[in-house]
Design an enzyme around this catalytic site. Sequence first.
Site, PDB file in Angstrom:
ATOM      1  N   GLU A  41       0.821  -1.209   0.000  1.00 41.11           N
ATOM      2  CA  GLU A  41       0.000   0.000   0.000  1.00 41.11           C
ATOM      3  C   GLU A  41       0.859   1.265   0.000  1.00 41.11           C
ATOM      4  O   GLU A  41       0.574   2.223  -0.728  1.00 41.11           O
ATOM      5  CB  GLU A  41      -0.936   0.007   1.210  1.00 41.11           C
ATOM      6  CG  GLU A  41      -2.096  -0.959   1.107  1.00 41.11           C
ATOM      7  CD  GLU A  41      -3.038  -0.634  -0.044  1.00 41.11           C
ATOM      8  OE1 GLU A  41      -3.143   0.552  -0.428  1.00 41.11           O
ATOM      9  OE2 GLU A  41      -3.659  -1.567  -0.569  1.00 41.11           O
ATOM     10  N   TYR A 124      -7.203   6.215   4.427  1.00 36.86           N
ATOM     11  CA  TYR A 124      -7.276   5.249   3.322  1.00 36.86           C
ATOM     12  C   TYR A 124      -6.441   4.008   3.617  1.00 36.86           C
ATOM     13  O   TYR A 124      -6.920   2.868   3.510  1.00 36.86           O
ATOM     14  CB  TYR A 124      -6.807   5.887   2.010  1.00 36.86           C
ATOM     15  CG  TYR A 124      -6.313   4.860   1.033  1.00 36.86           C
ATOM     16  CD1 TYR A 124      -7.216   4.042   0.354  1.00 36.86           C
ATOM     17  CD2 TYR A 124      -4.948   4.645   0.836  1.00 36.86           C
ATOM     18  CE1 TYR A 124      -6.777   3.054  -0.514  1.00 36.86           C
ATOM     19  CE2 TYR A 124      -4.504   3.656  -0.022  1.00 36.86           C
ATOM     20  CZ  TYR A 124      -5.410   2.866  -0.690  1.00 36.86           C
ATOM     21  OH  TYR A 124      -4.979   1.880  -1.537  1.00 36.86           O
ATOM     22  N   ASP A 142      -9.886   5.567  -2.331  1.00 41.55           N
ATOM     23  CA  ASP A 142      -8.698   6.123  -2.978  1.00 41.55           C
ATOM     24  C   ASP A 142      -9.125   6.833  -4.254  1.00 41.55           C
ATOM     25  O   ASP A 142     -10.325   7.016  -4.509  1.00 41.55           O
ATOM     26  CB  ASP A 142      -7.665   5.025  -3.260  1.00 41.55           C
ATOM     27  CG  ASP A 142      -8.107   4.068  -4.374  1.00 41.55           C
ATOM     28  OD1 ASP A 142      -9.307   4.087  -4.768  1.00 41.55           O
ATOM     29  OD2 ASP A 142      -7.256   3.296  -4.854  1.00 41.55           O
TER      30      ASP A 142
END
Length: 356
Positions: A41, A124, A142
């Site tokens: 991520e 997020y 996102d």
Amino acid sequence: MDKVSLLLMNISRELISWYEENKRDLPWRSTTDAYIIWLSEIILQQTRVEQGMPYFYRFAEKYPTVEHFAAAPEDDILKLWQGLGYYSRGRNMLKTAQLVQEQYNGEFPTTYEQLIKLKGIGEYTAAAISSFSANEARAVVDGNVYRVLARFFGIDEPINSPKGKKVFQQLADEVLDKQRPALHNQAMMEFGAMLCKPKNPACGICPVRLGCAAFKTNATTYLPVKLKTVKIRKRYFNYMLIFDGERLLMNKRNESDIWANMYDLPMIETETLIEPAQLFQRDDVKEVLGNNIAIRNTPEVVKHVLTHQHLFIQFIILDGRPEKLQPNWFYTGLQNLENLAMPQRIFIFIKKFFNF
């Protein structure tokens, strides 16, 4: 069940069905290891999957656990990160890994409330990690999800306004399949990345186009709306390449500017683009370099674009040695350059100049 609820259920069901047939085979999708998911991520923030994939493999191989990551020197992290940009991500990752090692005994947390408190992890990322590792019912929002929701529901509220962020998060929460949150979130993100793209979305093969407000009103190029709030700062960097036949003069950057703690060449920043001959006539420059420096060559100026800054980089190749070395300047052999974490633009120039 009302019409709105049916619509919300339908988009989730359709996109999950599409995802299961069309998803890309990405390594972090085959694990629930929160550390590996965190690694992917952070690396993929502001980065395309194609660009970030090699970095993910390098980091996962060199640092297979958060314990390995936490023990790494910052220079090693930045060197491995070289070329990805947004180097603060790498520095924040090291701080996070060390915190996890200290406070969680090397067990990477999986709950949103724990994750949100870690360095470099925002709403997020916390939602993504908790969802993908522990199936926590958190809606991930996102850029891809913003785009899908804005187009499907016809929302023209700016996605980067306080009100817009609240509106889209609330809608994402309502759309979320709470029985299958990890699958739902992956489907939404993948759909935005592969079909509902920023430019030239594949509306012709979209499984939910008949319910899409943007498709019905021909508004896909208009949505989502984003406020233009970024003020671009222009900076002019004059880098000096000084080589004594065996060693290259380098600079260690400080912590208060871009490329913090990385290595580059000695540099003089000016307010405008300046001719090298004029630059070296300045009293403050002459005091450092002295009178035994001569300009050998000046390649053309390179423009380097960052999110909030445009850098105009001038490389000046010099003969001679400066009379006074600044505190962060030092000489190093060419064989050591591969070990120094440099901004990619600087590394490419040096590598090309010395042909290694």
